[in-house]
Design a protein around this motif. Structure first.
Motif, PDB file in Angstrom:
ATOM      1  N   GLU A 552      -1.240  -5.928  -2.479  1.00 11.91           N
ATOM      2  CA  GLU A 552      -0.185  -5.603  -2.287  1.00 11.91           C
ATOM      3  C   GLU A 552       0.228  -4.414  -0.143  1.00 11.91           C
ATOM      4  N   THR A 553       1.254  -4.267   0.068  1.00 12.37           N
ATOM      5  CA  THR A 553       1.578  -4.935   1.845  1.00 12.37           C
ATOM      6  C   THR A 553       2.541  -3.159   1.447  1.00 12.37           C
ATOM      7  N   LEU A 554       2.176  -2.592   2.568  1.00 12.51           N
ATOM      8  CA  LEU A 554       2.958  -1.530   2.976  1.00 12.51           C
ATOM      9  C   LEU A 554       3.129  -1.783   4.829  1.00 12.51           C
ATOM     10  N   GLU A 555       4.308  -1.347   4.707  1.00  9.56           N
ATOM     11  CA  GLU A 555       5.139  -2.010   6.550  1.00  9.56           C
ATOM     12  C   GLU A 555       6.051  -0.180   6.468  1.00  9.56           C
ATOM     13  N   MET A 556       5.422   0.873   7.218  1.00  6.30           N
ATOM     14  CA  MET A 556       6.169   2.152   7.166  1.00  6.30           C
ATOM     15  C   MET A 556       6.502   2.002   9.039  1.00  6.30           C
ATOM     16  N   THR A 557       7.618   2.533   9.534  1.00 10.83           N
ATOM     17  CA  THR A 557       8.016   3.088  10.301  1.00 10.83           C
ATOM     18  C   THR A 557       8.343   4.135  10.966  1.00 10.83           C
ATOM     19  N   LEU A 558       7.569   4.752  11.608  1.00  8.24           N
ATOM     20  CA  LEU A 558       8.076   6.196  11.858  1.00  8.24           C
ATOM     21  C   LEU A 558       9.025   6.864  12.540  1.00  8.24           C
ATOM     22  N   PRO A 559       9.227   8.096  13.048  1.00 10.04           N
ATOM     23  CA  PRO A 559      10.695   8.464  13.332  1.00 10.04           C
ATOM     24  C   PRO A 559      10.104   8.867  15.443  1.00 10.04           C
ATOM     25  N   ARG A 560      10.251   8.762  15.929  1.00 11.44           N
ATOM     26  CA  ARG A 560       9.843   9.345  17.155  1.00 11.44           C
ATOM     27  C   ARG A 560       9.303  10.306  17.675  1.00 11.44           C
ATOM     28  N   PHE A 561       9.095  11.235  16.656  1.00 12.61           N
ATOM     29  CA  PHE A 561       9.200  12.254  16.725  1.00 12.61           C
ATOM     30  C   PHE A 561       7.645  12.561  16.316  1.00 12.61           C
ATOM     31  N   ALA A 562       7.185  11.334  16.058  1.00 13.55           N
ATOM     32  CA  ALA A 562       5.655  11.651  15.114  1.00 13.55           C
ATOM     33  C   ALA A 562       4.877  10.929  15.606  1.00 13.55           C
ATOM     34  N   ARG A 563       3.187  11.360  15.614  1.00 16.73           N
ATOM     35  CA  ARG A 563       2.687  10.687  16.265  1.00 16.73           C
ATOM     36  C   ARG A 563       1.103  11.144  15.600  1.00 16.73           C
ATOM     37  N   VAL A 564       0.849   9.606  15.236  1.00 12.45           N
ATOM     38  CA  VAL A 564      -0.605   9.798  14.677  1.00 12.45           C
ATOM     39  C   VAL A 564      -1.882   9.947  15.517  1.00 12.45           C
ATOM     40  N   THR A 565      -2.416  11.029  13.921  1.00 11.22           N
ATOM     41  CA  THR A 565      -3.178  11.251  14.281  1.00 11.22           C
ATOM     42  C   THR A 565      -4.749  10.824  13.708  1.00 11.22           C
ATOM     43  N   ASP A 566      -4.597  10.093  12.574  1.00 10.34           N
ATOM     44  CA  ASP A 566      -5.766  10.079  11.630  1.00 10.34           C
ATOM     45  C   ASP A 566      -5.217   9.208  11.194  1.00 10.34           C
ATOM     46  N   LEU A 567      -5.924   7.910  11.364  1.00  6.81           N
ATOM     47  CA  LEU A 567      -5.587   6.440  10.220  1.00  6.81           C
ATOM     48  C   LEU A 567      -6.759   6.251   9.725  1.00  6.81           C
ATOM     49  N   PRO A 568      -6.672   6.094   8.850  1.00 11.57           N
ATOM     50  CA  PRO A 568      -7.842   5.673   7.214  1.00 11.57           C
ATOM     51  C   PRO A 568      -8.415   4.640   8.395  1.00 11.57           C
ATOM     52  N   GLY A 569      -9.865   4.066   8.056  1.00 11.63           N
ATOM     53  CA  GLY A 569     -10.016   3.158   8.753  1.00 11.63           C
ATOM     54  C   GLY A 569     -10.269   1.290   7.659  1.00 11.63           C
ATOM     55  N   ASP A 570     -10.183   0.573   8.001  1.00 13.02           N
ATOM     56  CA  ASP A 570     -10.757  -0.521   6.730  1.00 13.02           C
ATOM     57  C   ASP A 570     -11.663  -0.430   5.630  1.00 13.02           C
ATOM     58  N   SER A 571     -11.751  -1.269   4.947  1.00 11.63           N
ATOM     59  CA  SER A 571     -12.208  -0.974   3.230  1.00 11.63           C
ATOM     60  C   SER A 571     -13.180  -2.468   2.659  1.00 11.63           C
ATOM     61  N   THR A 572     -14.412  -2.731   2.069  1.00 12.97           N
ATOM     62  CA  THR A 572     -14.202  -3.912   1.780  1.00 12.97           C
ATOM     63  C   THR A 572     -15.524  -3.609   0.578  1.00 12.97           C
ATOM     64  N   VAL A 573     -14.844  -4.162  -0.462  1.00 16.33           N
ATOM     65  CA  VAL A 573     -16.242  -4.205  -1.008  1.00 16.33           C
ATOM     66  C   VAL A 573     -16.003  -5.224  -2.375  1.00 16.33           C
ATOM     67  N   GLU A 574     -17.429  -5.602  -2.532  1.00 16.42           N
ATOM     68  CA  GLU A 574     -17.581  -7.032  -3.216  1.00 16.42           C
ATOM     69  C   GLU A 574     -18.694  -7.338  -4.436  1.00 16.42           C
ATOM     70  N   ASP A 575     -18.488  -7.413  -5.443  1.00 16.78           N
ATOM     71  CA  ASP A 575     -20.043  -7.220  -6.461  1.00 16.78           C
ATOM     72  C   ASP A 575     -19.141  -8.284  -7.203  1.00 16.78           C
ATOM     73  N   ARG A 576     -20.294  -8.752  -8.710  1.00 17.04           N
ATOM     74  CA  ARG A 576     -19.947  -9.405  -9.209  1.00 17.04           C
ATOM     75  C   ARG A 576     -18.974  -9.085  -9.965  1.00 17.04           C
ATOM     76  N   MET A 577     -17.958  -8.591  -9.769  1.00 16.67           N
ATOM     77  CA  MET A 577     -16.597  -8.238 -11.298  1.00 16.67           C
ATOM     78  C   MET A 577     -15.631  -8.120 -10.332  1.00 16.67           C
ATOM     79  N   LEU A 578     -16.109  -7.239  -9.219  1.00 18.76           N
ATOM     80  CA  LEU A 578     -14.946  -7.082  -7.666  1.00 18.76           C
ATOM     81  C   LEU A 578     -15.019  -7.506  -6.593  1.00 18.76           C
ATOM     82  N   ALA A 579     -13.556  -7.596  -6.289  1.00 15.36           N
ATOM     83  CA  ALA A 579     -13.679  -7.799  -4.534  1.00 15.36           C
ATOM     84  C   ALA A 579     -11.913  -7.405  -4.071  1.00 15.36           C
ATOM     85  N   PHE A 580     -12.651  -6.622  -3.592  1.00  9.52           N
ATOM     86  CA  PHE A 580     -11.216  -5.455  -2.833  1.00  9.52           C
ATOM     87  C   PHE A 580     -11.811  -5.213  -1.254  1.00  9.52           C
ATOM     88  N   SER A 581     -10.641  -5.421  -0.123  1.00  9.32           N
ATOM     89  CA  SER A 581     -10.194  -5.047   0.562  1.00  9.32           C
ATOM     90  C   SER A 581      -9.042  -4.249   1.783  1.00  9.32           C
TER      91      SER A 581
END
Length: 639
Positions: A552-581
């Motif tokens: 899944e992919t998101l591409e979002m273009t923000l308006p000029r009046f907006a500024r990003v103050t908090d961006l989530p951090g990258d995440s990775t999960v890896e085990d025998r049954m699950l792999a997520f990034s």
């Protein structure tokens, strides 16, 4: 209350049976979400006394005597017991009501009048004349209130057996407290009864006068509720299966012999149809696919459990002419079409539903054998032609990963435990200077879910399709407009894509701070899947775990009046049954946020244990937290 091939059932139990009958659930839905009373709460109703006596003849004829008293313990219990149904096959059975009355809390008795007893057509026959032998005798009890009891006793006589010389019966608890239940099977002494009893206590058999009585007692207090997403109770709970058929090889032979006695398999109309559908095709797999697609899209499916009526298919020529049939009929017609082009096949008997094992003794029933599909040895391929939404080469999830009785060989095999499932989603959002989001969304399914999705839109009106689109947006927590376009719904295989576009007002507020969901898909994506797996904070019961791969992919273009103050951090999960990034990137020059997520779930089976859930839970929670992540945006000048 016994739940076997002949019984009286309450409204709630009957509706559960009705909707369970040969229905293929969507992959993201839990197989069972019944909520029952926990052991420390008061149950709505109680079975005070329940006696079932079966007197079986050597030819398989049966006289059944049932005597049951149910008590309503709460207001909701009144609804559970105030109306009951006795199912019977009017062509071979007769039902005589011996007693039907309500016993009030003060001991007064209110008999059921003749006006409150009526016969209604079995609704699952769907108006098909060949299946109108199933009838429900409806008994409506008067003056039922909390604390009242309903008493129903009846005799059912079956002079002509469903299968000559055999008897089988499945009992599953109705999941209400049972104070006393006894099941008695009276047979000729030279006809042994084979039993698989779990939770039911077998008494020593008693033989006299050339007959033997087998008795089983059952008692149970309030049941714990079925957990969300749990597999069927009979996988681990109480169950009784009795049968005069000693083994599965014998059971297969009894199905095979009458089913193969159909001279119309070579009917010229069947041969002409098979040859016309496969004209120009040389590959056996291509021929089998063409015939399968015709059957699943042109033969109306009558969703009756195998074994509720005689387990002998209708004549193949009649099925073709009528254009409807149940599961065994679809197998008969598809098998005849395959034979007409030189492809051998054989019927397969199994369970359709949330059950991943069979009783040790063979028989028909909700958690036993109740469905028929086909096996094509030349292609090493199972096929279920009753499933209009399943592409050739795949199976509905309701028949995956379970024992399957090959009728010709008389041996138990197993259907595949896993099959391909992929979903790719792309979300593009442009937020204008008013804070309104204009989105374009495209999702493509590959593997077994592709045809499930395509078939849903194939059968939907234009209005219904737009309602589905609006619902998927709303389920994601967004309020706005949605317009839907789909790929070719006339296709019968391959990936399937659908796209949506629309707008969502006020996604970002121009005069303050906004928490914008970092959505990479709408409802039905990996978020919906993880939410279903985490429907319970703690699992004590086996649960349905169907894997897959999501990108899944998101591409979002923000308006000029907006500024990003908090961006989530990258995440990775890896085990025998699950792999997520997950990866988050914000380009301040173009004011574009990009989010990429990937999930691979490979359980290796469809029924996971409570221990497996405990091992996965922390990783699932981490994935869920990432999927719920938000990007904090502040308008310029806002404080």
């Amino acid at each position: 209350m016994a739940t076997g091939e002949s019984e009286a059932v309450g409204v709630a139990a009957w509706l559960a049976m009705l909707f369970a009958a040969c229905v293929v659930a969507l992959p993201l839905l839990a197989f069972a979400d019944e909520i029952t009373t926990a052991s420390d709460e008061r149950a709505p109703a109680t079975i005070e006394r329940d006696v079932h006596l079966f007197t079986i003849g050597k030819d398989g004829s049966v006289e059944e005597y049932d005597d049951t008293v149910l008590r309503a313990d709460t207001a909701s219990g009144v609804d559970d017991i105030a109306q009951r149904y006795v199912w019977f096959n009017r062509d071979i059975e007769q039902v005589q009501l011996l007693s039907a009355e309500t016993i009030a809390p003060d001991g007064s008795v209110h008999p059921v009048g003749p006006e409150a007893i009526r016969d209604v057509q079995e609704p699952r026959s769907a108006g098909a004349p060949s299946f109108e032998d199933g009838v429900l005798r409806t008994v409506i009890f008067p003056a039922v209130e909390s604390g009242a009891r309903v008493h129903l006793a009846f005799r059912k006589t079956r002079a002509k057996p469903l299968q000559a010389g055999t008897f089988a019966y499945l009992v599953e608890p109705a999941r209400v407290p049972v104070e006393s239940q006894r099941l008695i099977f009276d047979l000729p002494a030279d006809v042994p009864l084979h039993a698989d009893a779990r939770g039911y206590v077998a008494l020593p058999p008693v033989s006299e006068n050339g007959r033997t009585r087998y008795e089983f007692d059952y008692r149970h207090g309030p049941y714990a509720r079925l957990e969300a997403g749990a597999v069927g109770y009979a996988n681990w709970g109480d169950r009784l299966m009795v049968s005069t058929v000693p083994d599965f090889a014998s059971f297969a032979a009894r199905y095979r012999e009458p089913a193969s006695d159909d001279a119309t398999r070579d009917d010229p109309a069947i041969t002409r149809l098979a040859q016309s559908l496969t004209a120009g095709l040389a590959d056996p797999r291509a021929k089998a696919r063409a015939l399968y697609d015709w059957v699943r899209l042109n033969i109306r499916y009558v969703a009756l459990f195998l074994g509720e009526t005689a387990a002998i298919p209708h004549k193949a020529a009649d099925i073709l002419r009528n254009r409807y049939g149940d599961c065994k009929d679809d197998v008969a017609l598809y098998g005849a079409l395959l034979a007409a082009v030189g492809i051998r096949s054989e019927p397969v008997l199994l369970d359709l539903g949330p059950y991943y094992s069979l009783p040790d003794v063979p028989g028909y029933g909700a958690s036993a054998i109740n469905h028929a599909i086909i096996w094509i040895p030349e292609l090493s391929q199972f096929a279920d032609a009753t499933a209009g939404g399943t592409e050739f080469g795949y199976l509905p999830s309701g028949v995956m990963d379970r024992p399957a009785l090959l009728v010709d060989d008389g041996v138990l095999a197993r259907t595949p435990a896993t099959q391909l499932r992929e979903r790719t989603a792309r979300m593009q959002i442009d937020v204008d200077e008013n804070g309104t989001a204009h989105y374009a969304y495209r999702v493509e399914d590959a593997g077994f879910t592709a045809e499930v999705e395509r078939n849903m839109f194939r059968r939907a009106t234009r209005q219904r399709a737009q309602q589905i689109a609006a619902s998927r947006l709303l389920q994601t927590g967004l309020h706005g407009s949605a317009q839907l376009r789909t790929g070719d719904v006339a296709a019968t295989g391959g990936p399937f894509a659908a796209s949506m576009q629309g707008s969502v007002p006020h996604l970002i507020w121009p005069d303050g701070t906004s928490a914008v969901p970092a959505l990479t898909s709408l409802a039905g994506g990996m978020g919906s899947q993880v939410e279903a797996w985490l429907a319970e904070p703690l699992r004590t019961q086996p649960w349905v775990c169907i894997g897959g791969e999501f990108d899944e992919t998101l591409e979002m273009t923000l308006p000029r009046f907006a500024r990003v103050t908090d961006l989530p951090g990258d995440s990775t999960v890896e085990d025998r049954m699950l792999a997520f990034s997950s990866r988050y990137v914000f380009d301040s020059a173009t004011r574009t946020l990009q989010v990429r997520r990937h999930l691979r779930a490979a359980f290796g089976h469809q029924m996971c244990s409570a221990d497996e859930f405990a091992a996965l839970k922390d990783d699932l929670v981490r994935i869920e937290r990432d999927l719920d992540a938000e990007v904090v945006v502040r308008a310029a000048g806002a404080r």
